[in-house]
Design an enzyme around this catalytic site. Structure first.
Site, PDB file in Angstrom:
ATOM      1  N   LYS A  40       0.190   4.451   0.474  1.00  0.00           N
ATOM      2  CA  LYS A  40       0.904   3.880  -0.671  1.00  0.00           C
ATOM      3  C   LYS A  40       0.523   4.618  -1.954  1.00  0.00           C
ATOM      4  O   LYS A  40      -0.625   4.985  -2.152  1.00  0.00           O
ATOM      5  CB  LYS A  40       0.561   2.398  -0.793  1.00  0.00           C
ATOM      6  CG  LYS A  40       1.185   1.687  -1.980  1.00  0.00           C
ATOM      7  CD  LYS A  40       0.743   0.245  -2.024  1.00  0.00           C
ATOM      8  CE  LYS A  40       1.265  -0.436  -3.296  1.00  0.00           C
ATOM      9  NZ  LYS A  40       0.653   0.142  -4.522  1.00  0.00           N
ATOM     10  N   LYS A  76       4.311  15.440  -8.832  1.00  0.00           N
ATOM     11  CA  LYS A  76       3.325  15.392  -9.919  1.00  0.00           C
ATOM     12  C   LYS A  76       2.381  16.581  -9.857  1.00  0.00           C
ATOM     13  O   LYS A  76       1.650  16.849 -10.804  1.00  0.00           O
ATOM     14  CB  LYS A  76       2.499  14.099  -9.855  1.00  0.00           C
ATOM     15  CG  LYS A  76       3.281  12.822 -10.034  1.00  0.00           C
ATOM     16  CD  LYS A  76       2.368  11.653 -10.357  1.00  0.00           C
ATOM     17  CE  LYS A  76       1.212  11.457  -9.394  1.00  0.00           C
ATOM     18  NZ  LYS A  76       1.609  11.152  -8.017  1.00  0.00           N
ATOM     19  N   ASP A 131       4.199   6.537  -0.222  1.00  0.00           N
ATOM     20  CA  ASP A 131       4.609   5.943   1.050  1.00  0.00           C
ATOM     21  C   ASP A 131       6.052   6.318   1.373  1.00  0.00           C
ATOM     22  O   ASP A 131       6.710   5.638   2.153  1.00  0.00           O
ATOM     23  CB  ASP A 131       4.448   4.419   1.018  1.00  0.00           C
ATOM     24  CG  ASP A 131       5.142   3.771  -0.176  1.00  0.00           C
ATOM     25  OD1 ASP A 131       5.660   4.511  -1.011  1.00  0.00           O
ATOM     26  OD2 ASP A 131       5.148   2.532  -0.269  1.00  0.00           O
ATOM     27  N   LYS A 150      -5.101   8.334  -2.442  1.00  0.00           N
ATOM     28  CA  LYS A 150      -4.865   9.246  -1.317  1.00  0.00           C
ATOM     29  C   LYS A 150      -5.284  10.675  -1.645  1.00  0.00           C
ATOM     30  O   LYS A 150      -5.909  11.346  -0.823  1.00  0.00           O
ATOM     31  CB  LYS A 150      -3.392   9.173  -0.932  1.00  0.00           C
ATOM     32  CG  LYS A 150      -2.935  10.126   0.137  1.00  0.00           C
ATOM     33  CD  LYS A 150      -1.487   9.877   0.475  1.00  0.00           C
ATOM     34  CE  LYS A 150      -0.613   9.836  -0.748  1.00  0.00           C
ATOM     35  NZ  LYS A 150      -0.656  11.097  -1.559  1.00  0.00           N
TER      36      LYS A 150
END
Length: 288
Positions: free
Chosen positions: A10, A41, A128, A15
């Site tokens: 998510k 990004k 996700d 992450k």
């Protein structure tokens, strides 16, 4: 043979921070590692390099998509512990498809023979989102890793990712290596989910403020530990994950839960919390 990993989870779950520390742990184990950020990004590798490196899509556009004019040093940057870093980048907001950029990144890296140069390649994939484009790294990965916390939304996303792994495993030699719990003081909801959808839990990282701080500093936990040996114990979590991956685990093809079933399972956990059983109640259950 190159060990290829795809890390999903998510958005906002930590992450990329987890990916950078796993890449570093693998490098500390003597492996030559390439981390590929697959997020518009383009900040996946920030904690490895300390800055936002130029993206592959920007470099391709500058060269009018003439792949023959691009050299490895144009798109591959050296990070901490010798981890090589690539950022795919993405189209302008609201225009184009990020999944297309992932495909172009893989195409260019193959043109540069980069996939033959590394012991480990780690894809850090956008949030996700598991549409066709962003599921593309699963086409190349041996293992998928899912980063989650002990919350409803993160586990709901994890289940969607597990469904993508199941679908890709029909036609690719892909397995789910397991879950990584990040910055969580409890694991009861994770355990509830794993009971329903059996899969390994590789590690549970507790609520450690330095994990969040490392992202702000643009440093991995390992680099921070160079000056603060008291953080060595945090690095051991990532080294444990690296050791499990290098052992080439069997992994699983998950049998994900249906959305409504999972919603009921997880929401019921919050609405009807199970009170701890007394010793007498435990004995009664054993006698039934």
């Amino acid at each position: 043979m190159t060990l290829t990993l795809a890390v999903y989870g998510k958005g906002g779950i930590g992450k990329s921070t987890t990916s950078c520390n796993i890449s570093t742990a693998l490098a500390k184990r003597g492996k030559k590692v390439l981390q590929i950020g697959c997020d518009p990004k383009h900040d996946s590798t920030f904690t490895l390099t300390g800055f936002l490196i130029p993206t592959i899509i920007d470099t391709l556009q500058e060269q009018d998509f003439h792949y023959e004019n691009i050299w490895p040093e144009d798109v591959i940057y050296k990070g901490y512990a010798g981890v090589d870093c690539v950022e795919a980048g993405g189209p302008p907001a609201g225009a184009g498809c990020g999944g297309y950029v992932v495909g172009e990144t893989v195409k260019l890296l193959k043109e540069l023979n980069a996939f033959d140069e590394y012991d480990v390649i780690l894809f850090d994939v956008l949030g996700d989102v598991v549409c066709g484009g962003f599921a593309a790294p699963l086409n190349y990965a041996q293992y998928c890793l899912i980063v989650t916390d002990n919350g409803f939304d993160a586990l709901f996303a994890a289940n969607r990712i597990a469904a993508s792994v199941r679908e890709k495993a029909r036609t690719h030699p892909l397995r789910l290596a397991g879950l990584i719990g990040n910055r969580t003081s409890k694991r009861d909801l994770i355990d509830k989910y794993v009971q329903r959808v059996p899969m390994p839990v590789l590690e549970i990282l507790p609520l450690i403020e330095d994990i969040r701080v490392s992202r702000v500093k643009g440093q991995t936990l390992f680099e921070m530990a160079d000056n603060e040996p008291s953080l060595d114990y945090v690095c051991n979590y990532y080294l444990n994950i690296a050791d499990q991956l290098l052992a080439l685990p069997e992994g699983v093809v998950p049998n994900d839960a249906q959305d409504r079933e999972l919603f009921s399972l997880l929401s019921d956990f919050y609405l009807n919390p199970q009170a701890p059983k007394t010793e007498e109640e435990e004995l009664d259950l054993m006698m039934v």
